[in-house]
Design an enzyme around this catalytic site. Structure first.
Site, short mmCIF file in Angstrom:
data_model
loop_
_atom_site.label_atom_id
_atom_site.label_comp_id
_atom_site.label_asym_id
_atom_site.label_seq_id
_atom_site.Cartn_x
_atom_site.Cartn_y
_atom_site.Cartn_z
N CYS A 63 17.40 35.50 -21.99
CA CYS A 63 16.06 35.01 -21.60
C CYS A 63 15.20 34.72 -22.83
CB CYS A 63 15.36 36.04 -20.71
SG CYS A 63 13.66 35.56 -20.35
N LYS A 90 18.80 41.77 -8.28
CA LYS A 90 17.90 42.75 -8.93
C LYS A 90 17.93 44.11 -8.24
CE LYS A 90 14.81 38.98 -10.13
NZ LYS A 90 13.66 38.21 -9.68
N VAL A 103 11.52 39.24 -16.22
CA VAL A 103 11.65 39.79 -17.56
C VAL A 103 10.98 38.82 -18.53
CG1 VAL A 103 13.79 41.00 -17.01
CG2 VAL A 103 13.92 38.71 -17.98
N GLU A 115 4.78 39.18 -18.54
CA GLU A 115 4.38 37.91 -19.15
C GLU A 115 4.48 38.09 -20.67
OE1 GLU A 115 3.70 34.77 -18.19
OE2 GLU A 115 4.24 35.39 -16.18
N SER A 116 5.45 37.40 -21.26
CA SER A 116 5.77 37.62 -22.67
C SER A 116 4.55 37.58 -23.59
CB SER A 116 6.80 36.59 -23.13
OG SER A 116 6.38 35.28 -22.83
N1 LIG Z 1 6.02 33.16 -18.02
C1 LIG Z 1 6.96 34.25 -18.04
C2 LIG Z 1 8.34 33.71 -17.74
C3 LIG Z 1 9.39 34.81 -17.61
C4 LIG Z 1 10.61 34.31 -16.86
O1 LIG Z 1 10.57 33.30 -16.14
N2 LIG Z 1 11.73 35.03 -17.03
C5 LIG Z 1 12.90 34.71 -16.24
C6 LIG Z 1 14.18 34.93 -17.02
S1 LIG Z 1 14.34 33.85 -18.42
C7 LIG Z 1 12.95 35.63 -15.05
O2 LIG Z 1 12.52 36.76 -15.12
N3 LIG Z 1 13.52 35.16 -13.95
C8 LIG Z 1 13.71 35.95 -12.78
C9 LIG Z 1 12.91 35.46 -11.61
O3 LIG Z 1 12.07 34.57 -11.80
O4 LIG Z 1 13.13 35.94 -10.51
C10 LIG Z 1 6.90 34.95 -19.41
O5 LIG Z 1 6.47 34.32 -20.38
O6 LIG Z 1 7.26 36.13 -19.50
#
Ligand SMILES: N[C@@H](CCC(=O)N[C@@H](CS)C(=O)NCC(=O)O)C(=O)O
Length: 280
Positions: A63, A90, A103, A115-116
């Site tokens: 990710c 999950k 994540v 949120e990163s």
């Molecule tokens: N805007 C979020 C995006 C995080 C994101 O989309 N992560 C993906 C993995 S790369 C995730 O958790 N996907 C699982 C889901 O959406 O259910 C950030 O910056 O943390």
């Protein structure tokens, strides 16, 4: 940019993180306390024990957003543990911690943050004793956040490359990627520094890096290259950064992940399987 603000990150890196005045040899060592390439836990796995005294990052090894926060923790040398999550299956205990199931999720005791970019802001504010990665002034911090926002013009279309169906669409998306790269290249040239953060990588560098690490893999899929020499040189410098090197995934492993992803069959455990061939 004023000399003092260009020197800011350099001075911070040299003096503040060591806690003493004076030049120092690099004392970087990984602050990750367990294995970053562990198996991704799914719905059938029991919840692992979580140490409330240190940060835990709920992660997925491929990710790019989680990579931002891991790089922040590594660059700041803040101790943390890593738990990889199977995002297609999950665990209920993960959803109980973060009902959005995304994540990175950063946990310490009863504090849960996701949120990163919010995780990274939090770490910067919560740990003023560590290497600073955000700009010195409110204006610098705002400009940096705007730039990270604008970097979506680069990494948004990059993901789009996986979905294109026709040659015409491919050319359109490739030119969008190049347009996004131009924004970043022009900005680095106008800052006149080695990194967006000055003389060492800062918030912008670590926030956009994950997509540059993947660039070669994407570029191979679509016969595209990085034309901008300023960004090429910046990439070479980033590849030498300790945090980046420690967490890096090789092009061929990224390519394998994204090939699977494009077919809806992503294998999160590519790195685990490489490390544990006998456990398969
Ligand atoms: N805007 C979020 C995006 C995080 C994101 O989309 N992560 C993906 C993995 S790369 C995730 O958790 N996907 C699982 C889901 O959406 O259910 C950030 O910056 O943390």
């Amino acid at each position: 940019m004023a000399l003092s603000s260009r020197l800011g990150p350099f001075l911070r890196a040299q003096f503040c993180s060591s806690g003493s005045i004076g030049f120092r040899m690099s004392s970087w060592s990984p602050s990750l306390l367990n294995n970053m390439n562990s198996r991704h836990l799914g719905a059938n796995d029991p919840m692992p024990s979580i140490n409330p005294e240190v940060y835990t990052v709920f992660n997925m090894r491929f990710c790019p957003y989680a990579q931002r926060t891991v790089l922040f923790l590594l660059a700041k040398q803040i101790p943390f543990e890593n738990i990889n999550i199977d995002l297609k299956n999950k665990p209920g205990w993960f959803l109980a911690i973060n009902p959005l199931g995304k994540v990175p999720t950063l946990v310490k005791g009863s504090t849960v943050i996701y949120e990163s970019l919010i995780c990274d802001d939090f770490l910067e504010e919560e740990h003023p004793e560590t290497k600073r990665l955000l700009g010195d002034s409110p204006v610098e911090r705002a400009m940096d956040k705007l730039l990270v926002e604008r970097s979506k013009f680069f990494y948004g279309p990059l993901h789009g490359l996986l979905k294109v169906q026709t040659q015409e669409d491919l050319e359109k998306v490739k030119s969008q990627v190049q347009g996004g790269l131009q924004i970043l290249g022009n900005e680095l040239r106008s800052r006149g520094t080695s990194f967006f953060g000055g003389f060492s990588p800062g918030m912008v560098d670590y926030s956009i890096w994950p997509w540059f690490e993947r660039f070669n893999g994407f570029a191979q899929l679509s016969n595209m290259d990085l034309k901008d020499s300023t960004l090429k040189e910046w990439m070479n410098r980033m590849f030498e950064d300790e945090a980046v090197r420690y967490y890096r995934i090789e092009d061929k492993d990224h390519a394998e992940f994204w090939r699977g992803f494009a077919q809806g069959q992503q294998n999160y455990d590519i790195m685990f399987e490489k490390e544990n061939p006998t456990k398969l």
